[in-house]
Design an enzyme around this catalytic site. Structure first.
Site, PDB file in Angstrom:
ATOM      1  N   GLY A  17       0.847  -1.199   0.000  1.00  0.00           N
ATOM      2  CA  GLY A  17       0.000   0.000   0.000  1.00  0.00           C
ATOM      3  C   GLY A  17       0.875   1.239   0.000  1.00  0.00           C
ATOM      4  O   GLY A  17       1.907   1.277   0.651  1.00  0.00           O
ATOM      5  N   ASP A 156      -0.198   2.505   8.830  1.00  0.00           N
ATOM      6  CA  ASP A 156      -0.731   1.825  10.019  1.00  0.00           C
ATOM      7  C   ASP A 156       0.105   2.020  11.285  1.00  0.00           C
ATOM      8  O   ASP A 156      -0.371   1.773  12.387  1.00  0.00           O
ATOM      9  CB  ASP A 156      -0.847   0.313   9.747  1.00  0.00           C
ATOM     10  N   MET A 564       9.495  32.351  11.677  1.00  0.00           N
ATOM     11  CA  MET A 564       9.672  32.739  13.080  1.00  0.00           C
ATOM     12  C   MET A 564      10.651  31.812  13.799  1.00  0.00           C
ATOM     13  O   MET A 564      11.248  30.934  13.189  1.00  0.00           O
ATOM     14  CB  MET A 564       8.328  32.709  13.777  1.00  0.00           C
TER      15      MET A 564
HETATM   16  O1  F6P Z   1      -1.496  -1.250   5.256  1.00  0.00           O
HETATM   17  C1  F6P Z   1      -2.010  -0.077   4.788  1.00  0.00           C
HETATM   18  C2  F6P Z   1      -3.489  -0.188   4.522  1.00  0.00           C
HETATM   19  O2  F6P Z   1      -3.954   1.084   4.147  1.00  0.00           O
HETATM   20  C3  F6P Z   1      -4.308  -0.733   5.685  1.00  0.00           C
HETATM   21  O3  F6P Z   1      -4.558   0.224   6.670  1.00  0.00           O
HETATM   22  C4  F6P Z   1      -5.537  -1.220   4.961  1.00  0.00           C
HETATM   23  O4  F6P Z   1      -6.119  -2.268   5.676  1.00  0.00           O
HETATM   24  C5  F6P Z   1      -4.997  -1.731   3.677  1.00  0.00           C
HETATM   25  O5  F6P Z   1      -3.749  -1.076   3.475  1.00  0.00           O
HETATM   26  C6  F6P Z   1      -5.898  -1.506   2.497  1.00  0.00           C
HETATM   27  O6  F6P Z   1      -5.338  -2.138   1.404  1.00  0.00           O
HETATM   28  P1  F6P Z   1      -5.819  -1.912  -0.110  1.00  0.00           P
HETATM   29  O7  F6P Z   1      -5.356  -0.556  -0.536  1.00  0.00           O
HETATM   30  O8  F6P Z   1      -5.153  -2.984  -0.884  1.00  0.00           O
HETATM   31  O9  F6P Z   1      -7.304  -1.972  -0.106  1.00  0.00           O
END
Ligand code: F6P
Length: 740
Positions: A17, A156, A564
């Site tokens: 991901g 995550d 700043m």
């Molecule tokens: O691991 C990252 C993540 O965004 C998780 O939080 C989620 O469960 C998963 O990937 C979703 O995966 P995909 O994009 O394949 O649906």
């Protein structure tokens, strides 16, 4: 294809991901490699690209402009082929043909495990390729080992041994912004919303966003609710409504489970509360919005530092044959064993699956338990203690320029103190309130909505009391029978408390414990490496610079941006790192004509090579003579009409705005510890003064006596500033070695 090159080569890929900050990490790998004379290849579309030879050699310029982009510009994919040995065989052949035996993988634990397997099989894969005549036998001698360095790219925040993973902070930005928006519509209708957030087996995003948004209930995989939760949640939510809460927010982690391991979904929660409370709640699934959008300031600089660390690690001798993982521990980057970290992670997932929740939390670490304890107190509708159980009167005040997160800190202090049965008095306008006897008792629900509010609701001024004010302050403290003080603020607050501390002999009433909690966008306070408000200010600066840079899209322009910080260069240095500035000008480093000459020469050269934007960040007090205006005029005069120069003074936009999720959480955590410490001191009859610590010193609460040895009074900043050794990284990121 044969590989004749002796030059070291690295391949970098993003896998699994995507996560905000991956581009910053890739950029850092490419640029650090360029500076060190290493060839860097980008593997496009993750392992899929490695199997199908989608590799391109990168140059310093090929990662220009990607630092602030969301997603991953080199693409990512989940590859089935790489999971098979036949796929890995192709991948190995492509690596060898390109002369690469170092692989930097930015991804989640699945991607990192894949990399490890690839490295473990490397020798046998090469043997097979030689046997099949696909590569020469020489290749085995040339590439005896595949070095792996991983960076965790996952929103995550689910990896052991590291405080943060790439993308988690940005995801929290998305979630908090969304929940803030939901809260306003929920409050209007007095409605309950159930919000699902991502995180697979890890409840970090849910727990932290619940703290940062003031949610009334949270479901996370690590802390499943006890049996009978269906009744309890209705009671708790109803308690909140009865106490005056207009909105009720329930955060559900996508991996939430009950104690039997059955999933808890938003639909189930809705059914439970709608039936139990006779309401009509609403569900919002935040989904991939959390993974999208631009990276936060933290994800930009943290990923940059991680990428830099990864390349330097590759250069080190590592004959162990084991993969490495770049980790961060309170702003310090280090290397952990890849599979030990992944293994620990897997163990947590298994423990959760096997319903061994306490053990899972134990493995997540102590800060996890603390977050849970904090949440449990902060979400209550009423304090558990009452005024008959506690004995102390505690004054809470804000001092210095208002800093985003001050309200969150006051909120936590009030709730912790009330929950332990004490009375809390809010002091209006810092020391002015103590001088003018302007303080009032504060109640639990009064501060309910303060977590995300900007500025200081109790008022904050820069007044530092003088000797003539001491009598009035003593009278105020005596009149309200104040037993201890929590000061949440900046230099003015620390200085004021020091004056009271030094006057203890003359005014015995000052002999009470106090704790100072750092809240200043400048991040210039001792002992605590990140003060409340600094993260928000940094994000404000980074967003403003994003916009400013776009204004140069169709012209050639250099910007001199003044930020700043007074004499502390934190905001300038870190925004420089997070925006890819060419140079930063700081008081700590000084400015001189030689430097400016060198910079202008380099700038002119880079514009001649086709660049269209130059960015220079100057701290407001970097130098008396070489002002922002001076530098802008100098650059303009020397531009040879190649570009124009704009001076931008960002001003108060840096101090304003709603606090970032990090500042809300940091404020809550610091206040939690400070308030508990103050009450413990009162119980123990310890009258010392303290200030909060965080980071390198390892001390979380520091005796006020140490203040003197930790600060430069002249420049109102700590003597030791952790971020000052990041200049080498910033220079590697900013200066194309070919243009030097
Ligand atoms: O691991 C990252 C993540 O965004 C998780 O939080 C989620 O469960 C998963 O990937 C979703 O995966 P995909 O994009 O394949 O649906």
């Amino acid at each position: 294809m044969t590989d004749n090159s002796e030059q070291k080569a690295i391949a970098v890929m993003t896998s699994g991901g995507d996560a905000q900050g991956m581009n910053a990490a890739v950029r850092a790998v490419v640029r650090t490699g360029s500076v060190l004379g290493i060839k860097v290849f980008a593997i496009h579309e993750g392992y899929e690209g490695l199997v199908n030879n989608k590799l391109t050699e990168m140059t310093w310029d090929s990662v220009s402009g990607v630092l602030g982009q969301g997603g991953t510009v080199i693409g990512t994919a989940r590859s089935k082929e790489f999971r098979e040995r036949s796929g890995r065989l192709k991948a190995a052949k492509n690596m060898v043909h390109n002369g690469i035996d170092n692989l930097v993988v930015i991804g989640g634990d699945g991607s990192l495990t894949g990399a490890n397997q690839f490295s473990e099989e490397w020798k046998s894969l090469l043997d097979e390729l030689v046997a099949g005549g696909e590569i020469s036998a020489d290749a085995i001698k040339k590439h005896p080992q595949l070095k792996i360095v991983g960076m965790v790219g996952s929103i995550d925040n689910d990896m052991a041994n590291t405080d943060m993973t790439i993308g988690a902070d940005s995801a929290l930005h998305r979630i908090t912004e969304a929940v803030d928006a939901i809260k306003s519509t929920a409050a209007s209708h007095q409605r309950t919303f159930i919000v699902e957030v991502m995180g697979r087996n890890c409840g970090y995003l849910a727990l932290v966003s619940a703290i940062a948004s003031g949610a009334g209930w949270v479901f996370v995989p690590e802390y499943p609710p006890y049996e009978g939760w269906e009744k309890k949640i209705c009671e708790v939510l109803q308690g909140g409504i009865d106490a005056g809460r207009r909105d009720s927010i329930i955060i559900v982690a996508e991996g939430a489970r009950d104690r039997q391991g059955n999933p808890i979904t938003c639909d189930m929660v809705k059914e439970v509360i709608d039936n139990g409370m006779g309401i009509d709640s609403r569900i919002t699934i935040l989904g991939h919005v959390q993974r999208g959008g631009i990276p936060s300031a933290y994800d930009r600089y943290m990923s940059t530092l991680a990428g830099h660390t990864a390349v330097h690690d590759i250069l080190k001798d590592n004959d162990s044959g084991r993969g490495h993982l770049v980790v961060v521990d309170k702003n310090r980057f280090g290397i952990a064993d890849l599979m030990e970290s992944v293994g620990k992670n897997r163990q947590i997932a298994d423990l959760i699956k096997n319903k061994k929740f306490d053990e899972a939390v134990e493995l997540r670490g102590s800060s996890w338990k603390k977050l849970r304890d904090i949440y449990r107190t902060m979400c209550l509708a009423l304090p558990r203690g009452d005024e008959t159980t506690g004995t102390y009167n505690i004054a809470v005040m804000n001092c210095g320029w208002p800093s985003p997160g001050m309200n969150a800190a006051v909120r936590a202090a009030v709730r912790i103190a009330l929950d332990r049965g004490n009375k809390v008095f809010k002091v209006h306008n810092g020391f002015e309130g103590l001088i003018n006897d302007d303080l009032k008792k504060v109640e639990w629900m009064e501060i309910e909505e303060w977590i995300g509010q900007p500025g200081s609701n109790i008022g904050s001024t820069r007044t530092v009391p003088g000797e003539s004010d001491m009598y009035n302050i003593a009278a105020t403290l005596e009149k309200s029978k104040i037993d201890g003080i929590l000061m949440i603020g900046g230099w003015a607050g620390y200085s004021g408390m020091e004056r009271l501390y030094k006057m203890r002999k003359i005014f015995p009433v000052f002999n009470m414990p106090f704790v100072c909690i750092p809240a200043s966008i400048n991040n210039s306070l001792p002992g605590c490496e990140l003060s409340i408000g600094a993260d928000t200010a940094l994000n404000n600066i980074v967003s403003a610079i994003d916009v400013i840079k776009h204004s140069a899209d169709s012209s050639c322009r250099a910007f001199i941006v003044e930020v700043m910080g007074r004499y502390c260069g934190y905001l300038a240095a870190m925004s420089g790192l997070a925006t890819g500035a060419e140079e930063v000008y700081l008081h700590e480093k000084g400015i001189n004509l030689d430097k400016l000459r060198k910079h202008i020469r380099r700038l002119v050269k880079s514009f001649k090579h086709g660049r269209n934007v130059g960015l220079y960040i100057r701290n407001e007090k970097a130098d008396k003579i070489y002002t922002t205006d001076f530098i802008a005029r100098l650059f303009e005069a020397e531009s040879n009409d190649l570009f124009d120069v704009k001076k931008v003074v960002l001003g108060p936009l840096q101090q304003g705005g709603i606090p970032s999720p990090f500042d809300r959480t940091m404020a809550t955590r610091l206040s939690f510890d400070a308030t508990n410490h103050l009450i413990d001191c009162l119980d123990a009859k310890d009258n010392h003064g303290y200030f909060m610590g965080f980071g390198g010193t390892g001390e979380t609460i520091i005796n006020f006596r140490k203040l003197d040895e930790m600060i430069s009074r002249l420049h109102e900043r700590p003597l030791d500033q952790w971020w000052e050794n990041l200049f080498e990284v910033a220079a590697d990121m900013a200066h194309n070695p070919e243009e030097n």
